[in-house]
Write an enzyme that holds these catalytic residues in place. Structure first.
Site, PDB file in Angstrom:
ATOM      1  CG  HIS A 135      11.832 -70.882  95.236  1.00 13.71           C
ATOM      2  ND1 HIS A 135      12.537 -70.577  96.369  1.00 13.71           N
ATOM      3  CD2 HIS A 135      12.261 -72.108  94.845  1.00 13.71           C
ATOM      4  CE1 HIS A 135      13.364 -71.589  96.652  1.00 13.71           C
ATOM      5  NE2 HIS A 135      13.218 -72.519  95.742  1.00 13.71           N
ATOM      6  CG  ASP A 168      17.043 -73.915  97.141  1.00 11.30           C
ATOM      7  OD1 ASP A 168      16.110 -73.531  96.417  1.00 11.30           O
ATOM      8  OD2 ASP A 168      16.910 -74.818  97.988  1.00 11.30           O
ATOM      9  CD  GLU A 196      10.410 -74.431  96.593  1.00 12.89           C
ATOM     10  OE1 GLU A 196      10.459 -75.556  96.092  1.00 12.89           O
ATOM     11  OE2 GLU A 196      11.146 -74.096  97.556  1.00 12.89           O
ATOM     12  CD  GLU A 197      13.373 -73.546 100.145  1.00 12.33           C
ATOM     13  OE1 GLU A 197      13.084 -74.652 100.637  1.00 12.33           O
ATOM     14  OE2 GLU A 197      14.280 -73.394  99.301  1.00 12.33           O
ATOM     15  CG  ASP A 213      13.874 -75.031  92.865  1.00  9.26           C
ATOM     16  OD1 ASP A 213      14.925 -74.546  93.347  1.00  9.26           O
ATOM     17  OD2 ASP A 213      12.838 -75.171  93.543  1.00  9.26           O
ATOM     18  CG  HIS A 246      17.944 -76.419 102.156  1.00 12.97           C
ATOM     19  ND1 HIS A 246      16.734 -76.777 102.679  1.00 12.97           N
ATOM     20  CD2 HIS A 246      17.674 -75.883 100.937  1.00 12.97           C
ATOM     21  CE1 HIS A 246      15.778 -76.466 101.823  1.00 12.97           C
ATOM     22  NE2 HIS A 246      16.314 -75.934 100.750  1.00 12.97           N
TER      23      HIS A 246
END
Lengths: 356, 328
Positions: free
Chosen positions: A67, A176, A208-209, A231, A315
């Site tokens: 992603h 990410d 995706e998130e 991922d 994150h």
């Protein structure tokens, strides 16, 4: 473009969920020399299609997905001279105060996430995490000027450059899953030198998130016979438990569990062993939280695998991965693609449990 | 407008039991549509054919309610929720079942009156003195029984979520002249329990572009959560909600159409909740989808409040979208 250059370009580009255009442009131009067709579907997913080099009437399809969206913020209210924001995806709220950001208003506006300085906080509040409700974004404009530049619904991304650390480690925002997109890039390059009998659909997915939404629709569109998502996964640090975390520079993780087709796991493992690519095995007992979860149940079901890239500080604006792990993942994917043939297709189609 | 809204608001239609609402809407749109269809999940499609894009416009017919789970010997009903019932607002409310039975929501003696009682502490009293006198059965569904009222220019009633959206579709369909696109006005079912009607009808219609019309919360009441949407500020154009990010192209096209026609509008960032658009967006290989929202106070209570001016601007914005080119 080298892998490092590609990774720098894609991680520095803004691309919060639903607004991936900045990244999409880079991906399209970087992928296009390595594929036969390039498409953007209604959800903004980029499909780089490499047709089988050994021609068949209708070659089976392998979908490789990573992603390109990153977590960010959206302006929910213009409050005098500051912006109140809501999350798109989920940052660790503990690390937000003081972060430099870019507000994608009428023009790009550099700003900072503000909060009260510690000096004026009552002692009991100094120890507490400041909830997002009490934070705001300041771009330096006055209350009169702000509405001319910013609307409710404008997106905000972190403003952090790509930095090379020692030992092949790199730090950036949005690794990410731009690191996964870089693994697809590396795979497409590697495939130049390989023969393959399946069509390859390398898909840089969106959203995706916010719920694997781009993977859901692109898997329907591609209608693959098998798929692998790439991922990031949890990198090991001194304060993390050993279980469920993985060393950087010890190779990509090959996931195992109900989200993963056992044949796909075996193929990935066999390929890694044959090429002497170091790898780690990641058991995932339930939902993987990755595109693999959505792809697996597209249409009548897709045999799906998952390759994980160990990443530290997920994150946060300082995510860290190892470039060598990305190269290894790219090579693993490319050589796995090259092994796909009719026999593998029948293994995927055999009832689960009848063979391994 | 007021009469359409009144009739829709007062109709009975908990999720999965939308037939009364469907028949009401059928009567309202029959003579304006080229074709009417009802699919297996009970979604009603009023279709206007045209040469352009296949466009789906969705508003949900169902409303939240209660479902009877047990009837005791004295004739008191225990119940469970259909959709996001707010326990805080239930006590003393009346519920009405499909057969016309009316009941009152009562509560057991509470240990702590400062806390909102759980659903298991509440019961429905239908005026029976024994189990034998109760006409409703386990599994029957009820809705809040509340009549429609005007409060100034504001309409108050149950089920504005999303009969206000249904009203917008009905009014737009009636006002629409020549049809430029192939438009599927879709009145969906089972939104409140997981967007289920829209999931199926999104697949069935297979649109090239889609809009949902639904209510959204506001940030303009005392100590409301931070939100830049107010009642009376015009139709809201959704940027995101708890379940989806509107397609940027659809969102910008709505903004452009509103500005061209001088329609009042607001941009909406909603932190909780979602609409049919979430399901339609990921139908098949993906559908560019946006939302026109009608600002609404007190959502999921017996007295949901909207502004008639906002409803009118939603109707006009929908028409402006459907009557123009849709290039994203």
């Amino acid at each position: 473009m080298t892998l490092g250059e590609f990774l720098k370009a894609v991680t520095e580009a803004p691309g919060p969920s639903g607004y991936e255009e900045g990244v999409r442009q880079i991906v399209r131009s970087a992928f296009s020399p390595y594929c036969d067709e390039l498409r953007v579907d209604p959800m903004g997913n980029v499909w780089a299609v490499r047709r089988a080099t050994r021609r068949a009437d209708r070659a089976p399809r392998i979908m490789l997905a990573a992603h390109m969206d990153e977590i960010g913020f959206v302006v929910k209210k213009i409050d005098a001279h500051v912006l109140r924001v809501s999350q798109v995806g989920g940052f660790d709220v503990r690390i937000l105060p003081g972060q430099p950001v870019l507000v994608h208003g009428k023009v790009p506006l550099p700003g900072v996430i503000g909060s009260r300085p510690p000096h004026v906080l009552p002692p009991d509040e100094r120890e507490k995490v400041i909830p997002l409700d009490e934070l705001f974004v300041d771009v330096g404009l006055t209350a009169e000027e702000l509405p001319r530049y910013v609307r409710v619904g404008d997106l905000i991304t972190l403003r952090r450059g790509y930095v090379e650390l020692r030992n092949g480690l790199v730090m950036s925002k949005a690794l990410d899953d731009r690191a996964g997109v870089a693994a697809l890039y590396s795979c497409l390059q590697e495939l130049q030198a390989l023969q393959h009998s399946w069509d390859v659909f390398a898909v840089a997915t969106t959203q995706e998130e916010v719920g694997l939404r781009g993977a859901m629709t692109s898997a329907y569109g591609v209608a693959p016979d098998a798929a692998i998502a790439v991922d990031v996964t949890f990198g090991r640090t001194p304060d993390c438990p050993d279980i469920g975390t993985f060393e950087l520079d010890k190779g990509p993780c090959i996931a195992r569990g109900p989200n993963i087709h056992p044949v796909m796991f075996s193929l990935l493992e066999e390929t890694a062993k044959r090429l002497e690519i170091p790898y780690q095995t990641e058991p995932i007992p339930g939902r993987s939280g990755t595109d693999a979860w959505a792809i697996q149940v597209a249409r009548e079901g897709v045999p799906t695998g998952l390759v994980g890239l160990p990443l530290r500080y997920m994150h946060t604006p300082g995510e860290v991965v190892c470039l060598r792990d990305i190269e290894r993942a790219g090579r693993l994917l490319a050589h796995l693609v090259a092994t796909l043939d009719e026999r593998v297709l029948s293994r995927f189609r055999a009832p689960l449990g009848s063979s391994s | 407008m007021e009469e359409v809204l009144r009739a829709l608001s007062e109709a009975y239609g908990p999720s999965g039991n939308e037939s009364e609402v469907r028949e009401l809407i059928r009567g309202m749109v029959e003579s304006y549509a080229d074709e009417l269809r009802v699919d297996a999940l009970g979604n009603l499609m009023a279709i206007r054919h045209g040469p352009g894009k296949r466009v789906m416009v969705a508003a949900h017919m169902d409303e939240i309610g209660v479902i009877v789970s047990h009837i005791d010997d004295k004739g008191f009903l225990r119940f469970s929720n259909i959709g996001g019932l707010q326990n805080l607002t239930l006590l003393g409310n009346r519920v009405r079942f499909a057969d016309g039975t009316v009941g009152v929501i009562g509560c057991e003696k509470l240990e702590d009156r400062s806390k909102v009682p759980e659903l298991s502490k509440l019961f429905i009293d239908v005026g029976a003195s024994s189990k034998g006198e109760v006409r409703v059965r386990v599994g029957d569904m009820g809705v809040i029984d509340r009549s429609f009222a005007m409060a100034g220019s504001r309409a108050v009633g149950k089920a504005m979520d999303d009969r206000a959206g249904c009203a917008a579709l009905v009014l737009a369909l009636r006002k629409m002249g020549e049809c430029r696109h192939d438009v599927y006005f879709t009145f969906t079912t089972q939104e409140e329990i997981g967007l289920r009607g829209a999931t199926a009808s999104g697949f069935g219609v297979d649109p090239e572009v889609a809009l949902a019309v639904d209510v959204t919360a506001t940030g303009d009441t005392p100590k409301a959560p931070t939100m830049a949407v107010s009642l009376g500020g015009g139709a809201a154009i959704k940027v995101r909600d708890g379940g989806m990010l509107a397609h940027p192209g659809v969102k910008e096209l709505l903004v452009r159409r509103a500005e061209e026609r001088g329609l009042p509008y607001q941009l909406e960032v909603l932190e909780g909740g979602t609409t049919d658009a979430r399901a339609i967006q990921t139908s098949r290989a993906g559908v560019p989808t946006g939302v026109i929202s009608i600002p609404c106070r007190y959502i999921h209570t017996a007295s949901e409040m909207i502004d008639l001016g906002d409803l009118e601007s939603a109707v006009n914005l929908l028409l402006a979208f459907l009557e123009g080119e849709i290039e994203l």
